[in-house]
Design a protein around this motif. Structure first.
Motif, PDB file in Angstrom:
ATOM      1  N   ALA A  70       0.876  -1.344   0.121  1.00 45.10           N
ATOM      2  CA  ALA A  70       0.019   0.080  -0.025  1.00 45.10           C
ATOM      3  C   ALA A  70       0.812   1.152   0.135  1.00 45.10           C
ATOM      4  N   HIS A  71       0.404   2.440  -0.262  1.00 42.49           N
ATOM      5  CA  HIS A  71       1.176   3.591  -0.513  1.00 42.49           C
ATOM      6  C   HIS A  71       0.263   4.887  -0.350  1.00 42.49           C
ATOM      7  N   THR A  72       0.814   5.852   0.125  1.00 38.34           N
ATOM      8  CA  THR A  72       0.410   7.472   0.155  1.00 38.34           C
ATOM      9  C   THR A  72       1.356   7.998  -1.099  1.00 38.34           C
ATOM     10  N   ARG A  73       0.796   8.559  -2.020  1.00 43.14           N
ATOM     11  CA  ARG A  73       1.641   9.180  -2.876  1.00 43.14           C
ATOM     12  C   ARG A  73       1.693  10.646  -2.795  1.00 43.14           C
ATOM     13  N   TRP A  74       2.740  11.164  -3.034  1.00 46.31           N
ATOM     14  CA  TRP A  74       2.925  12.851  -3.343  1.00 46.31           C
ATOM     15  C   TRP A  74       3.337  13.214  -4.598  1.00 46.31           C
ATOM     16  N   ALA A  75       2.358  13.444  -5.359  1.00 46.68           N
ATOM     17  CA  ALA A  75       2.689  13.439  -6.845  1.00 46.68           C
ATOM     18  C   ALA A  75       3.991  14.052  -7.350  1.00 46.68           C
ATOM     19  N   VAL A  76       5.003  13.476  -7.769  1.00 43.43           N
ATOM     20  CA  VAL A  76       6.263  14.149  -8.352  1.00 43.43           C
ATOM     21  C   VAL A  76       6.057  14.161  -9.856  1.00 43.43           C
ATOM     22  N   PRO A  87      -0.586   1.633  -5.900  1.00 42.80           N
ATOM     23  CA  PRO A  87       0.405   0.775  -6.771  1.00 42.80           C
ATOM     24  C   PRO A  87       0.069   0.972  -8.416  1.00 42.80           C
ATOM     25  N   GLN A  88       1.145   1.059  -9.006  1.00 41.71           N
ATOM     26  CA  GLN A  88       1.180   0.858 -10.397  1.00 41.71           C
ATOM     27  C   GLN A  88       1.026  -0.357 -10.725  1.00 41.71           C
ATOM     28  N   SER A  89       0.409  -0.648 -11.715  1.00 45.63           N
ATOM     29  CA  SER A  89       0.190  -2.364 -12.010  1.00 45.63           C
ATOM     30  C   SER A  89      -0.240  -2.515 -13.595  1.00 45.63           C
ATOM     31  N   ASP A  90       0.508  -3.684 -13.856  1.00 41.90           N
ATOM     32  CA  ASP A  90      -0.467  -4.131 -15.274  1.00 41.90           C
ATOM     33  C   ASP A  90      -1.086  -5.385 -15.230  1.00 41.90           C
ATOM     34  N   GLY A  91      -1.385  -5.848 -13.871  1.00 47.21           N
ATOM     35  CA  GLY A  91      -2.364  -6.823 -13.746  1.00 47.21           C
ATOM     36  C   GLY A  91      -1.391  -8.116 -13.336  1.00 47.21           C
ATOM     37  N   GLU A  92      -0.140  -8.010 -13.629  1.00 49.83           N
ATOM     38  CA  GLU A  92       0.754  -9.379 -13.123  1.00 49.83           C
ATOM     39  C   GLU A  92       1.586  -8.898 -12.225  1.00 49.83           C
ATOM     40  N   THR A  93       2.153  -7.560 -12.186  1.00 45.64           N
ATOM     41  CA  THR A  93       3.021  -7.095 -11.229  1.00 45.64           C
ATOM     42  C   THR A  93       2.489  -5.807 -10.587  1.00 45.64           C
ATOM     43  N   ALA A  94       2.695  -5.484  -9.351  1.00 44.02           N
ATOM     44  CA  ALA A  94       2.247  -4.255  -8.489  1.00 44.02           C
ATOM     45  C   ALA A  94       3.238  -3.937  -7.944  1.00 44.02           C
ATOM     46  N   VAL A  95       3.599  -2.455  -8.038  1.00 36.05           N
ATOM     47  CA  VAL A  95       4.791  -1.931  -7.397  1.00 36.05           C
ATOM     48  C   VAL A  95       4.295  -0.405  -6.734  1.00 36.05           C
ATOM     49  N   VAL A  96       4.689  -0.315  -5.543  1.00 32.96           N
ATOM     50  CA  VAL A  96       4.783   1.101  -4.842  1.00 32.96           C
ATOM     51  C   VAL A  96       6.039   1.557  -4.954  1.00 32.96           C
TER      52      VAL A  96
END
Ligand code: GLU
Length: 527
Positions: A70-76, A87-96
């Motif tokens: 899980a993540h709280t984002r401060w847009a950069v 998380p950014q995800s393509d349905g296979e991998t998810a990344v924070v």
């Protein structure tokens, strides 16, 4: 500031606990939040712009799993949108991800078939990890291959749908720790204040941590290096954790800002005690051999450095400069054995300050650190005699109050320690003044002032001269951070050189002139 919390649980209960972790990270400031879980070899991702509460509302009641990030984002990089939230995800991998991938654009050529869904630098990590897994790599190998390609700063937590029991964490410059909860569950977090931990390991730069939930629900952790063999784990030292309540209790204060303002008398008292216990003596011993001090920091820490500069020049009779950390490296000044570079940071994780420190360290310059967090990145690389703790206790409010005050008080204590041998009379008089400060702050903090003037203000300027000029800068910064009003701090004499042209009936000017010093001059500015 962004935040990461990830959890591998023995039971299928990560969603609520991750959302609770994100709530504990809210104090750092953020604009969107999200979480991903893996269950039954499927990845589920939920994201929302705005408060963690908004995220909670988009997660179905039925959602749960034993693994999640899980993540709280401060847009950069990329606007504040749901697509850009982590998380950014393509349905296979998810990344924070906390930090910036500087070569994200160049690396796109390696994943020509990727379907891009947002504008973040982080998304490249997802496509690279998925590509390496598709190429036949194990998950940990895929992450290792990925981090060998990327440039920038990052703390990352990743999951993959084909490895349903695994979370991988990576640290390079942005902080990340792995911790064991009381029941044996494992957390990854960028902020150990966010989750209750029995024990934790602060990852070092270049560390990869693999957390695996085995079929019997036991959870194991192993540590590797970016460059090392994934077959050969490295040993890490576990430190005793602290309970969240130790950090998070609000007591009878309505919020952290008020709570931390109320704690200021104790903070000053701790500095006075440290002075009396000779804590600053080893630091001052090093100062005796120096002719120039550079005080380097960002935001409030830069302002504390400006105040420190006055004292170094006035009381120590030494040359001193105060520098903004992100500008320091462009100056390329000569590194001399006669100069000491003092880096000031509440968290010890301020990226611009770390970079400036690394430049000095790389050129063989001598450096010292004033920080509130003694297990921080900056603290870890500083020789013990040149590391000064601020002792302000955890600071959660986005606006620094007690930590700024601790920085200023610590700089004064260092000056007093220096004067003890050279001008004991002055040292005594300054100590007596400092000893009265806890009482005086206590008195002031009992009252709350509201100015009706601010409500309709189009802009607010703070004016001060001498020591009160850095305070004017700090006051303007506080107001901007907390009200989003346009505010600036100016040296009293500068108003007439341009800003006066902007004054209209809705401009508010706050003049800081509490003592006789400069009073006449600032009075003429008021006129
Ligand atoms: N690269 C990230 C983004 O803008 C940084 C986010 C963060 O550090 O919170 O998506």
């Amino acid at each position: 500031m962004c935040g990461i919390v990830a959890l591998a649980s023995k039971h299928g209960d990560v969603v609520d606990r991750l959302v609770t972790g994100l709530t504990a990270l809210e104090y750092r400031g953020y604009d969107s939040a999200g979480l991903s879980t893996v269950s039954s070899r499927a990845l589920h991702t939920y994201r929302a712009v705005g408060r963690v509460e908004n995220l909670r509302n988009v997660i179905p009641d039925s959602a749960d799993a034993s693994i999640g990030i899980a993540h709280t984002r401060w847009a950069v990089m990329g606007a504040v949108t749901e697509e850009n939230a982590h998380p950014q995800s393509d349905g296979e991998t998810a990344v924070v991800h906390n930090g910036i991938i500087e070569n994200a654009h160049e690396l796109k050529i390696l994943v020509p078939d990727a379907h891009w869904t947002g504008q973040t630098d982080t998304e490249i990590l997802v496509h690279l990890i998925s590509k390496f897994v598709t190429d036949g790599h194990d998950f940990a190998e895929a992450v290792q291959e990925t981090v060998r390609l990327i440039k920038g700063t990052y703390a990352i937590a990743a999951i993959h749908k084909n490895f349903p029991g695994t979370i991988i964490g990576v640290r390079h410059i942005n902080p990340l720790a792995v911790g064991i909860a009381q029941n044996g569950d494992l957390f990854l977090t960028s902020d150990i204040a966010a989750v209750p931990l029995d024990k934790f390991v602060d990852l070092d730069d270049g560390d990869i941590c693999v957390i695996k939930r085995c079929d019997n629900a036991n959870i194991q952790t192993s540590f590797f290096n970016f460059d090392g063999e994934l077959a050969i784990p490295c040993e890490k030292e576990w430190q005793e954790g602290r309970s969240v309540s130790e950090f998070c209790g609000l007591g009878d204060s309505p919020d952290f800002t008020i709570k931390e303002i109320r704690e200021q008398p104790q903070v000053i008292q701790k500095c006075v005690d440290a002075l009396q216990n000779g804590i600053y003596a080893p630091f001052v011993e090093c100062l005796q051999t120096k002719e120039l001090l550079n005080l380097v920091g960002c935001g409030s820490s830069f302002h504390a450095g400006l105040i420190g500069k006055y004292w170094v020049r006035k009381y120590l009779g030494m040359f001193a400069c105060s520098e903004i950390a992100s500008e320091f490296k462009f100056e390329n000044g000569p590194i001399s054995k006669k100069s000491l570079n003092i880096f000031i940071s509440q968290s010890g994780e301020t990226l611009d300050t770390i970079r400036a420190l690394e430049d000095v360290r790389g050129s063989g310059g001598e450096f010292a650190v004033l920080t509130n967090v003694l297990h921080s990145t900056m603290a870890k690389i500083t020789p013990s005699n040149l590391l000064v703790g601020l002792n302000a206790g955890p600071e959660f409010s986005v606006v620094s109050t007690k930590a700024f005050l601790a920085q200023v008080a610590t700089l004064l204590c260092i000056a007093i320690q220096y004067l003890n041998a050279r001008n004991p009379k002055l040292a005594d008089s300054l100590t007596q003044d400092l000893e009265r400060v806890p009482y005086l702050i206590g008195e002031i903090a009992q009252h709350e002032y509201t100015s009706p003037l601010l409500q309709d203000a189009s802009s607010i300027s703070f004016l001060g001269r001498g020591l009160f000029y850095p305070l004017a800068l700090e006051a303007a910064l506080k107001l901007k951070e907390i009200t989003y009003l346009q505010a600036e701090g100016l040296p009293g004499g500068e108003m007439k050189h341009g800003d006066i042209g902007l004054i209209d009936s809705r401009s508010v000017c706050v003049v800081i002139a509490p003592t006789k010093a400069h009073f006449r001059k600032i009075a003429s500015n008021v006129h």
